[in-house]
Design an enzyme around this catalytic site. Structure first.
Site, PDB file in Angstrom:
ATOM      1  N   ILE A 594     -29.917  26.931  69.387  1.00 30.19           N
ATOM      2  CA  ILE A 594     -28.700  26.982  70.180  1.00 30.19           C
ATOM      3  C   ILE A 594     -27.588  26.274  69.408  1.00 30.19           C
ATOM      4  O   ILE A 594     -27.692  25.085  69.091  1.00 30.19           O
ATOM      5  CB  ILE A 594     -28.914  26.289  71.549  1.00 30.19           C
ATOM      6  CG1 ILE A 594     -29.994  27.012  72.348  1.00 30.19           C
ATOM      7  CG2 ILE A 594     -27.603  26.224  72.328  1.00 30.19           C
ATOM      8  CD1 ILE A 594     -29.654  28.443  72.704  1.00 30.19           C
ATOM      9  N   GLU A 670     -27.339  38.615  76.071  1.00 30.96           N
ATOM     10  CA  GLU A 670     -27.799  39.582  77.056  1.00 30.96           C
ATOM     11  C   GLU A 670     -29.120  39.226  77.723  1.00 30.96           C
ATOM     12  O   GLU A 670     -29.430  39.749  78.792  1.00 30.96           O
ATOM     13  CB  GLU A 670     -27.906  40.967  76.391  1.00 30.96           C
ATOM     14  CG  GLU A 670     -26.545  41.518  76.050  1.00 30.96           C
ATOM     15  CD  GLU A 670     -26.615  42.672  75.076  1.00 30.96           C
ATOM     16  OE1 GLU A 670     -26.347  43.798  75.479  1.00 30.96           O
ATOM     17  OE2 GLU A 670     -26.944  42.435  73.890  1.00 30.96           O
TER      18      GLU A 670
END
Lengths: 705, 152
Positions: A594, A670
């Protein structure tokens, strides 16, 4: 370390003050405003266009009908959303097809004239009903195989002690980004200068170059801020080509901002799917067979495959897996990718089926999934680049309090309200593309990152500077970014959850090269950032600049790559008013490293709310008699509003994917949308004992006879 | 026809098309493009401005009806370089993504606070439900509004 820091968005200030400019906000002197008149019928032939009344509206400049814009169709191009080009002939191929373009000096005048234009169309018979046409399903050649087989499902079913076979359905859904697509086209000096709300400026440039027979360097495309895309702005669509053609025809800038109603038909939508799943398993839960067949609604004029079975090829360890995706050509507008395509609808079928299997086996749904945990891709045999889904099951279950779930449906709840818990796995295949970026360091220490990626709300405007700042050891405040322009180094589209891993890798490579260049200039390694200015001054340089290019390598092709998640949902269903309400939602995700936990969290939380929309609200009804999407606005096409949204929580597995990208990232954008739909349906079963296989779940789905 | 009104504290006049909505006047004639055209029929909230302090869908209000009134748009919310507390809270809580609905969200939130309707998360959710956010920053929007309410 700026990577991994939850830094606020660099573009937040301009967005909260109204200073951020979207294409519809640009001041364009002399621009004409364009409005399309569209067909209300699904098939037919234009008989006549009566302009007389429309031309009386003051301010009207031109009204173009079919064949009058100097464009011929179709356009066969990988960046075009559809091949068929409206306004080239008198044929009507789908409802919502543009049949005329009105140009006027103001939007008000153009809208009034468009309303006064009388277009007479002779309707022709049409076939629009997906539900009635599954037997028309065909396989076509597409970017991914439409059918796969490993082992033998027949053998697997013969060995099974339990089998599940059922049909599942997902609805037609629309992107409805809050910013309707907008384009400002200028035909200048035999070339094109285009502003358009796109997720892919280089795709638009390539498609325009082909359409208008121009070398790409005669086409400049800029995107500005983009008010959400979700796939609708990922390809080049007819309104963009026709705006350019109109500008050429009238020798003036032309702006077209689609009215909300036309956003339902002019740049794709997620088509309805029907999925047939067969699972075979032993009594201990071990899967022996998976068969997943999917059909999606498509257009007669074009191809779009919603690869509904894609996830089933790689999700669970199973020796026998067969999948097939078919399209059904109908008189409908062209569908397209929508956050999240393929696995977004497809995992609904697989993950409700898995819940049915768990129920039949009297087994915990998480345990069933762990029992069948894939250690390598079961279809291709490849190892995974990185996969922390096991962490996700554990972290998500703990955070959610899954242990408190009663396995008996309709077991508990206060005051007659049934509380249920459900879960589902999420999977999305990782999409990667080559990208380039330039990083420039000025003598005063300010640094500019340039790349043709796009700011559509994902956080890229913050993430790319973070990556550059990290490589150069600079504070984030010194790094800016320039995006969305084909004069910048080329990047792919901002879609497919691929920008951070692809463009971010290019930025890192450029920044590392820049650091090495500085060290070479200094003649010593280990240069401190505070010494950069000195080095530049010594060499009488105002700035140094380096470009970096990254592309997936063949070696990495030896790995299967997916983003993963585990989604847990609690629902409450009142007995006499059985509207399912989601009360809590926890998602745990395995997406690689991340870069910015703050923007990543917002991405997946937003995605999970998309999943709630898929589960409970979003359902675009196509009237089969008229061949027409009935809803053309937010009043009739429902998406989640603030009051629909419960407590939503997201966590990330600690992970670095060494094969997906040099920065360790896979895709965030997504995956959050996937899994929620099935998890809600599974929670509703746990709450009520009613198995719902069609999304969205409606009150009538739960009304007991 | 002519209309005179106060916009962000400043007296302004304009020659308008009688069909023009307040949104057209703000965007096309005054260049105040913070108010967005998202649906043109009062369904999305992206065009929200304050008219005499009340949250108003500027796409549904005729420009001529704004005569003599006081309109506040997102461009008039900050005091110089000092952001309105809600603008700052939207940044701090990451209550925006693409940003297109954000001006409308913030003005609706200003009205929410002014009406004293930010006492619980549910109250804020209800009040703010006329403003759609397709990026779905809803939980962060609630957190931002509640934080400002708590600081008062």
């Amino acid at each position: 370390m700026t990577i991994g820091a939850p830094l606020p968005r660099q573009d937040a200030a301009v967005k909260v003050t109204g200073a951020a400019q979207y294409v519809g906000d640009l001041e364009v002197p002399g621009a004409l405003e364009g409005v399309f008149v569209v067909s209300a019928v699904a098939a037919g032939r234009i008989r006549s266009i009566d302009r007389a009344d429309a031309l009386t509206v003051p301010g009207v400049v031109s009204i173009f009908g079919p064949g009058q814009l100097g464009v011929t169709g179709p356009i066969e191009h990988w960046a075009a959303g559809q091949a068929s080009m409206p306004m080239t002939d008198a044929e009507i191929r789908y409802e919502g097809q543009p049949v005329a373009l009105v140009l006027a000096t103001t939007g008000i005048a153009a809208r009034e004239a468009a309303a006064r234009l009388v277009v007479t169309i002779d309707p022709l018979p049409h076939q629009s009903s997906f539900a009635a046409s599954l037997d028309l399903g065909i396989e076509i050649k597409d970017w991914a195989p439409t059918s796969t087989a490993v082992g033998s499902v027949a053998d697997g079913l013969a060995a099974a002690e339990v089998t599940i076979t059922a049909r599942y359905r997902t609805a037609d859904r629309h992107h409805v980004a809050l910013e309707p697509s907008a384009v400002v086209a200028r035909w200048v000096d035999g070339g094109i200068d285009l502003w358009t709300s796109t997720q892919w400026v280089f795709g638009v440039r390539a498609a325009m170059a082909q359409m208008f027979s121009l070398p790409p360097d005669k086409v400049r495309v800029r995107s500005g801020y983009v008010g959400g895309g979700f796939g609708a702005k990922g390809s080049t669509w007819p309104h963009e080509f026709l705006a350019v053609a109109a500008s050429r025809a009238v020798a003036a800038p032309v702006r077209i901002v689609l009215p909300r109603s036309q956003t339902f038909t002019l740049h794709g939508y997620q088509p309805a799917t029907v999925q047939e799943l067969t699972l075979g398993a032993r009594n201990d839960g071990t899967l022996t067979a998976i068969r997943h067949e999917s059909w999606n609604a498509a257009s007669v004029a074009d191809d779009y495959v919603e690869h509904g079975s894609l996830g089933s090829r790689t999700m669970y360890a199973c020796p026998n897996i067969e999948t097939r995706d078919r399209i059904v050509r109908l008189n409908r507008p062209q569908p397209t990718f929508m956050r999240a395509p393929h696995e977004g609808p497809g995992m609904v079928g697989l993950e409700i089926a898995m819940d049915e299997l768990a129920d039949r086996l009297d087994m915990d749904p998480v345990e069933l999934r762990i029992r069948n945990y894939a250690r390598h891709d079961p279809t291709s045999g490849k190892p995974f680049s990185s996969k922390a889904l096991d962490q996700c099951y554990r972290l998500g279950a703990e955070r959610f309090g899954w242990a408190r779930r009663s396995p008996v449906p309709a077991a508990w709840g206060p005051g007659g309200v049934r509380i249920g818990m459900g879960m589902a796995s999420a999977l999305m295949s990782t999409f990667r593309f080559g990208a380039s970026a330039r990083v420039t360091l000025e003598r005063d220490g300010s640094t500019l990152v340039e790349t043709g990626a796009h700011e559509i709300g994902t956080g890229v405007r913050t993430i790319l500077p973070q990556i550059a700042a990290d490589a150069l050891g600079l504070p984030i405040e010194r790094v800016r970014v320039s995006l969305g322009d084909t004069t910048l180094p080329e990047a792919g589209g901002t879609f497919g959850s691929a920008t951070t891993l692809s463009v971010g890798s290019a930025v890192r490579i450029a920044a590392v090269k820049l650091k090495e260049r500085l060290e070479t200039l200094a003649g010593e390694p280990g240069l401190e950032p505070r010494e950069y200015a000195e080095v530049l001054a010594l060499h009488r340089l105002e700035r140094v600049s380096e470009e970096g290019t990254w592309a997936p390598t063949r070696e990495e092709g030896a790995y299967a790559m997916n983003a993963y998640g585990a989604v847990f949902v609690e629902v409450a269903v009142a007995p006499h008013d059985p509207v399912p309400r989601v009360t809590r939602c926890v998602g745990a995700f395995s997406v690689g490293r991340i870069i910015n936990p703050r923007t990543a969290r917002s991405q997946v939380i937003g995605g999970m709310i998309w999943g709630l929309g898929q589960a409970l609200l979003e359902d675009s009804r196509l009237d089969p008699a008229l061949g027409r999407f009935v809803a053309k606005g937010f009043g009739s096409y429902q998406i989640p509003v603030n009051a629909d949204v419960p407590a939503v929580d997201a966590i990330f597995a600690d992970e670095f994917d060494p094969h997906a990208s040099p920065i360790g990232a896979r895709g965030v954008g997504e995956i959050g949308t996937i899994g929620v739909g099935a998890a809600v349906a599974n929670a509703v079963f746990n709450a009520t004992g009613v198995r719902v296989r069609d999304l969205p779940i409606r009150v009538e789905s739960l009304l007991q006879p | 026809m002519e209309v005179r009104l106060t916009v962000n504290g400043r007296e302004r006049g304009a020659e308008i098309d009688p069909r023009a909505a307040l949104l057209d006047l703000l965007r096309d004639q005054f260049g105040l493009t913070g108010a967005k055209r998202g649906c043109e029929r009062g369904e999305c909230g992206a065009c929200t401005v304050l008219v005499d302090g009340r949250p108003t869908l500027s796409c549904l209000m005729l420009a001529v009806a704004s005569g003599g009134r006081s309109v506040t748009t997102i461009e008039g919310l900050a005091e110089g370089d000092r952001l309105h507390p809600l603008q700052q809270a939207f940044i701090d809580h990451d209550a925006l993504q693409c940003g297109f609905c954000t001006p409308g969200q913030i003005l609706a939130a200003v009205a929410c606070l002014a009406a004293g309707r930010a006492n619980t998360d549910d109250e804020v959710r209800e009040w703010m439900s006329g403003n759609l956010c397709r990026c779905a920053a809803y939980p962060q929007i609630v957190a931002a509004v509640r934080a400002v309410a708590a600081a008062r």
